[in-house]
Design an enzyme around this catalytic site. Structure first.
Site, short mmCIF file in Angstrom:
data_model
loop_
_atom_site.label_atom_id
_atom_site.label_comp_id
_atom_site.label_asym_id
_atom_site.label_seq_id
_atom_site.Cartn_x
_atom_site.Cartn_y
_atom_site.Cartn_z
N CYS A 1 0.78 -1.18 -0.23
CA CYS A 1 -0.01 -0.03 -0.14
C CYS A 1 1.01 1.25 0.14
O CYS A 1 0.44 2.46 -0.19
CB CYS A 1 -0.82 -0.12 1.04
SG CYS A 1 -1.75 -1.66 1.13
N HIS B 1 -2.01 8.01 6.24
CA HIS B 1 -2.27 6.76 5.81
C HIS B 1 -3.64 6.14 6.33
O HIS B 1 -4.40 5.56 5.32
CB HIS B 1 -1.28 5.73 6.22
CG HIS B 1 -1.31 4.24 5.25
ND1 HIS B 1 -1.48 4.46 4.19
CD2 HIS B 1 -1.71 3.27 5.84
CE1 HIS B 1 -1.43 2.99 3.72
NE2 HIS B 1 -1.75 2.49 4.77
N GLU C 1 -0.25 5.54 13.68
CA GLU C 1 0.29 6.67 12.92
C GLU C 1 0.20 8.12 13.56
O GLU C 1 1.16 8.85 13.72
CB GLU C 1 -0.63 6.81 11.54
CG GLU C 1 0.12 7.90 10.86
CD GLU C 1 -0.85 7.79 9.16
OE1 GLU C 1 -2.00 7.23 9.23
OE2 GLU C 1 -0.29 8.69 8.54
N LYS D 1 -9.03 8.45 2.71
CA LYS D 1 -9.57 6.97 2.54
C LYS D 1 -11.05 7.03 3.29
O LYS D 1 -11.94 6.11 2.68
CB LYS D 1 -8.73 6.12 3.15
CG LYS D 1 -7.54 5.87 2.28
CD LYS D 1 -6.56 4.57 2.90
CE LYS D 1 -5.09 4.54 2.19
NZ LYS D 1 -4.40 5.46 2.83
N HIS E 1 -9.47 2.48 0.08
CA HIS E 1 -8.30 2.21 0.11
C HIS E 1 -7.84 1.61 -1.41
O HIS E 1 -8.10 0.48 -1.60
CB HIS E 1 -7.83 1.30 1.07
CG HIS E 1 -6.35 0.98 1.52
ND1 HIS E 1 -5.31 1.68 0.40
CD2 HIS E 1 -5.59 0.46 2.41
CE1 HIS E 1 -4.12 1.41 1.25
NE2 HIS E 1 -4.28 0.64 2.12
N PHE F 1 1.84 -3.26 3.80
CA PHE F 1 2.29 -4.57 4.42
C PHE F 1 3.73 -4.99 4.14
O PHE F 1 3.96 -4.78 3.04
CB PHE F 1 1.41 -5.72 3.72
CG PHE F 1 -0.22 -5.88 4.41
CD1 PHE F 1 -0.43 -5.35 5.45
CD2 PHE F 1 -0.85 -6.87 3.94
CE1 PHE F 1 -1.74 -5.25 6.06
CE2 PHE F 1 -2.09 -7.14 4.47
CZ PHE F 1 -2.48 -6.34 5.44
#
Lengths: 414, 82
Positions: free
Chosen positions: A164, A304, A315, A336, A341, A402
């Site tokens: 991502c 994010h 975050e 998002k 996403h 990831f």
């Protein structure tokens, strides 16, 4: 004062769940619209997939591209080409020596529709029915290769893969191509087309997707106390990067400067972020240092924030740890909440949002935050856009993937 | 059921049109796949795959290289079906 190493953004292109181009996408984002919808297929009944909605792109590629292009490209490449044509035209179709022109377009997952369609064909109809274009369509460098062909880029075409964070990493690499002197102009970004039942089932199996089937538009809710996972999206974002010198010489319109790139890796866990946020903090710190700005210059951060229980707060804690009290004047946006996403497309689309935010001095809203998580201690832009201050300001776009990949990009106003 | 040459041409023209974007009426018997229709080897193999499927014939690779014109392909497919 611009130096030879300054990299500016002169073109933007996108096709997203909010719109078929940047203007419609940005207008929908400022209006706080959600791109999530119930899927019109029988995957839930047929395969038992527990999620019945996603954020599909708003304008189908067959409305934009001629049929032979549709047949020769995986959807991930189709989206990238649509966004590239818009970005390139938006930049004024710059005249550039092909040997000084690069392409860096990433996908997190690659041509999964092509891969799985070909596997179905092989199983059902045998090897002679598998189409000869299968390999050039499924390879993860296919989108960047088609972009390279589209613009005639000969400085190099690359496809960095970091789940991502891929789209942001692609832009970071494009910046480095210009800084290192390999190129004057680079078309960079990310794309993803993974709304296929298999990845949907796999993400659901990893318990990372929202199961709010009765309310798709309210499902992506970063920082809300009742968030329960992300909404799978698709689409592409592409930017035209250019050395400030090259842009100035041709009198190009400049949206913003991409002044800082910060990369790190967690070395902690294959999917979970390091709870101490060390990697995230390092990426942001490196990006800010790389940009040569101070933390007090940062007025906006596109997070994010995917709407997962653990990720969102890791975050924000990282931001607070790094910026300290300077975080108090940062307008935090989690777009998002509206786009879902986009995986490999996310970092690129959110870089476009960050650049538009600086250019228009408007931070986009975060929707669906009915009850903010009590642990959120940053200044979240909720429901309606927020005006950003005038003068020389900076913004950060974070993208994490990831594998523990962390990418922070710093944009500064012009 | 075997198709007539006319039907094979019409079917082949549709396949070529899908692959190249050319109008079906540009796919004429005397046209060369490479020189007139600008079809590369990968596209040619794609067209062959679709032809095998559509006309229920087998076109081995060693025969594909002899199919220079649209007319060559139409004759080949019509014969192969008979």
């Amino acid at each position: 004062m611009s130096t030879v190493r300054d990299v500016v953004v002169t073109g933007l292109g996108a096709t997203t769940p909010l719109g078929g181009d940047v203007d419609s996408t940005w207008a929908a984002a400022l209006a706080g619209e959600s791109g999530a919808r119930t899927l019109e297929n029988d995957w839930a009944e047929k395969y038992g997939i527990p999620v019945t909605f996603a954020a599909q792109i708003k304008v189908a590629p067959d409305q934009v591209l001629p049929r032979p292009e549709i047949k020769r490209m995986d959807p991930s490449a189709q989206y990238a080409i649509i966004a590239t044509r818009e970005a390139w035209a938006d930049a004024g179709s710059p005249e550039v020596d092909p040997e000084r022109l690069g392409a860096v377009v990433s996908s997190g997952i690659g041509g999964i529709w092509t891969t799985l369609d070909a596997w179905d064909t092989l199983q059902e109809r045998g090897a002679r029915r598998v189409l000869p274009m299968t390999v050039p369509m499924l390879m993860p460098n296919s989108p960047t290769a088609y972009v390279e062909l589209e613009i005639g880029a000969q400085a190099g075409a690359h496809a960095l893969v970091s789940a991502c964070a891929s789209g942001a990493e692609a832009i970071g690499y494009g910046i480095e191509m210009i800084r290192s002197g390999r190129a004057d102009v680079v078309v960079a970004g990310g794309t993803e087309a993974a709304l296929h039942p298999m990845p949907l089932a796999a993400f659901a199996a990893s318990r990372t997707l929202s199961l709010r089937n009765d309310d798709p538009q309210g499902a992506s809710r970063p920082y809300d106390s009742d968030r329960d996972g992300f909404v799978l999206g698709e689409g592409s974002g592409i930017v035209v990067l250019e050395s400030a010198e090259h842009a100035a010489a041709r009198g190009a319109r400049v949206y913003a400067r991409l002044a800082g790139v910060g990369l790190s890796s967690d070395a902690y866990h294959i999917t979970s972020p390091d709870p101490d946020g060390r990697g995230q903090i390092a990426a942001m710190r490196r990006a800010v240092e790389n940009a040569g700005i101070g933390y007090q210059d940062v007025v906006h951060l596109n997070a994010h924030a995917t709407s997962t229980k653990v990720g969102d707060l890791t975050e924000t804690r990282s931001v607070r740890t790094l910026l300290g009290s300077d975080a108090d004047h940062v307008a935090l946006s989690a777009t998002k909440s509206m786009t879902g996403h986009l995986l490999g497309g996310a970092g690129a689309l959110e870089t476009i949002f960050t650049i538009k935010a600086l250019a228009d001095r408007k931070a986009p809203p975060t929707i669906n935050v009915a009850n903010p998580d009590p642990e959120l201690d940053l200044d979240l832009v909720r429901d309606v856009p927020r005006d950003l201050p005038a003068g020389d300001v900076a913004a950060i776009n974070n993208s994490f993937g990831f594998g523990g990949h962390n990418v922070a990009l710093v944009a500064t106003s012009v | 059921m075997a198709a007539t040459e006319q039907e094979v041409l019409a079917g082949l023209a549709e396949i070529v049109s899908e692959e190249t974007g050319l109008p079906t009426d540009a796919v004429l018997l005397e046209k060369s796949f490479t020189d007139d229709l600008d079809i590369d080897s990968l596209s040619m193999m794609t067209i062959v795959t679709h032809c095998e499927d559509k006309f229920d014939v087998r076109i081995p690779d060693e025969d594909v290289k002899n199919l220079t014109t649209v007319g060559d392909a139409v004759s080949y497919i019509t014969k192969a079906q008979a």
